[in-house]
Write an enzyme that holds these catalytic residues in place. Structure first.
Site, short mmCIF file in Angstrom:
data_model
loop_
_atom_site.label_atom_id
_atom_site.label_comp_id
_atom_site.label_asym_id
_atom_site.label_seq_id
_atom_site.Cartn_x
_atom_site.Cartn_y
_atom_site.Cartn_z
CG HIS A 246 -1.80 -1.17 1.68
ND1 HIS A 246 -2.87 -1.33 0.74
CD2 HIS A 246 -1.58 -1.98 2.58
CE1 HIS A 246 -3.59 -2.49 1.46
NE2 HIS A 246 -2.78 -2.85 2.34
O1 RIB Z 1 -5.35 0.25 4.29
C1 RIB Z 1 -3.97 0.11 4.40
C2 RIB Z 1 -3.43 1.12 5.31
O2 RIB Z 1 -3.63 1.04 6.59
C3 RIB Z 1 -1.92 1.25 5.15
O3 RIB Z 1 -1.21 2.52 5.10
C4 RIB Z 1 -1.39 0.49 6.41
O4 RIB Z 1 -0.23 0.91 6.88
C5 RIB Z 1 -2.59 0.95 7.35
O5 RIB Z 1 -2.22 2.38 7.85
#
Ligand code: RIB
Ligand code: CA
Length: 319
Positions: A246
């Protein structure tokens, strides 16, 4: 033309750690500071993780600032069990890395964002990969920065697929839907890098094995940390073959926008049940001439993964 300046606003869990590594490994930008957020863990613990990771990666000058400890509508924050399952109790897969002796910066993270916006203006890129609380407070304190900041490339939300903490909400947006809505409704030029694309960029143990072969302190630590994350994804039975990159994808898109295909849409965040935390087009701005947000809906997965591996492997082999 000088290099663009980047601020990371992180809840420093495992993919946030990969975002730090990607930013440090990228010569196109100067990482000028990290602001701490709550989310995967408590804000102060995340700040310490950021300091420790910078130290592990051979970086001793980039300042780390304190951000808010909880959402704009609450007085405290308790880490969700699901966050602990995915990122471990310490946010880094319960892997211990050496503690940095460097203190966090004395200025507040919100003032740092405001000051940097005035100093660097269109050369400033802000990459939030946690809740949008800090950014919302910065624009509330100094609304002028909305038109100064070059761009905001955020990891958060989901437009074309369901959420990952509720049927409609992605984790970062879900932590503080009101703050996220204020950010999306502002004049800030936003690129939303949400689950629509981040779930298409997966890392497996094949790649962490390559880091192990580098056999440096940082490559061994990151291989252990990310293996925890890959195991957590397997235990959650997500139907994904690996763990989602992500947060590093948001950094990569901030540096090279051509990695994703985007749709221009004025976005909003629902703040009431049953759709709280949903990121969706704002019907009241449907006919406005220009969209402030572009939403990533497709990604060049192979190109991103190979750039990610080249950059991180080079960085790990030096540290
Ligand atoms: O949904 C994924 C996100 O949520 C990422 O940024 C992870 O690190 C959490 O913060
Ligand atoms: Ca994050």
């Amino acid at each position: 033309m000088g290099r663009k300046k980047m601020i990371l606003d992180l809840d420093t869990g495992i993919d946030d750690a990969l975002a730090i590594a990607y930013a440090l490994a990228s010569t196109e930008i100067d990482l000028i500071g990290i602001v701490g957020s709550y989310g995967n863990l408590q804000m102060l613990a995340g700040v310490q993780n950021s300091l420790n990771l910078l130290n592990l990666l051979g970086e001793s000058n980039i300042p780390v600032y304190l951000g808010e400890k909880h959402s704009i509508t609450t007085q405290s924050f308790d880490t969700l069990e699901i966050s602990q399952e995915i990122h471990g109790m310490n946010g880094l897969g319960d892997i211990k890395i050496p503690k940095s002796s460097r203190p966090y910066a004395s200025e507040s993270g919100i003032d740092f964002i405001i000051d940097s916006a005035h100093e660097f203006q269109s050369d400033l890129i802000i990459v939030p990969t946690g809740p949008l609380t800090n950014l919302s407070l910065a624009i509330k304190k100094d609304p002028k920065i909305e038109t100064l900041i070059g761009k905001v490339v955020l990891m958060g939300g989901a437009l074309t697929i369901p959420g990952n903490v509720t049927a409609v909400a992605e984790a970062n947006i879900n932590q503080d839907p009101e703050a996220a809505n204020e950010v999306f409704q502002s004049k800030l030029p936003i690129t939303m890098v949400g689950l629509d694309v981040t779930l298409k960029t997966l890392l497996t143990k094949k790649e962490t094995e390559l880091w192990r072969e580098i056999d440096s302190p940082s490559s061994r630590a990151f291989a252990d940390i990310v293996d925890y994350y890959i195991n957590a994804y397997a235990n959650l039975k997500t139907n994904l073959d690996g763990c989602a990159l992500h947060d590093p994808l948001a950094v990569a898109v901030a540096i090279d926008a051509s990695l994703v295909t985007t749709l221009p849409i004025n976005m909003k965040v629902d703040t009431e049940a049953p759709f709280s935390g949903r990121t969706i087009g704002d019907e009241t701005r449907l006919n406005s001439n220009q969209a402030t947000t572009v939403v990533a809906v497709a990604v060049e997965t192979e190109r991103f993964l190979s750039t990610f591996m080249t950059r991180l492997s080079t960085l790990f082999s030096k540290n």
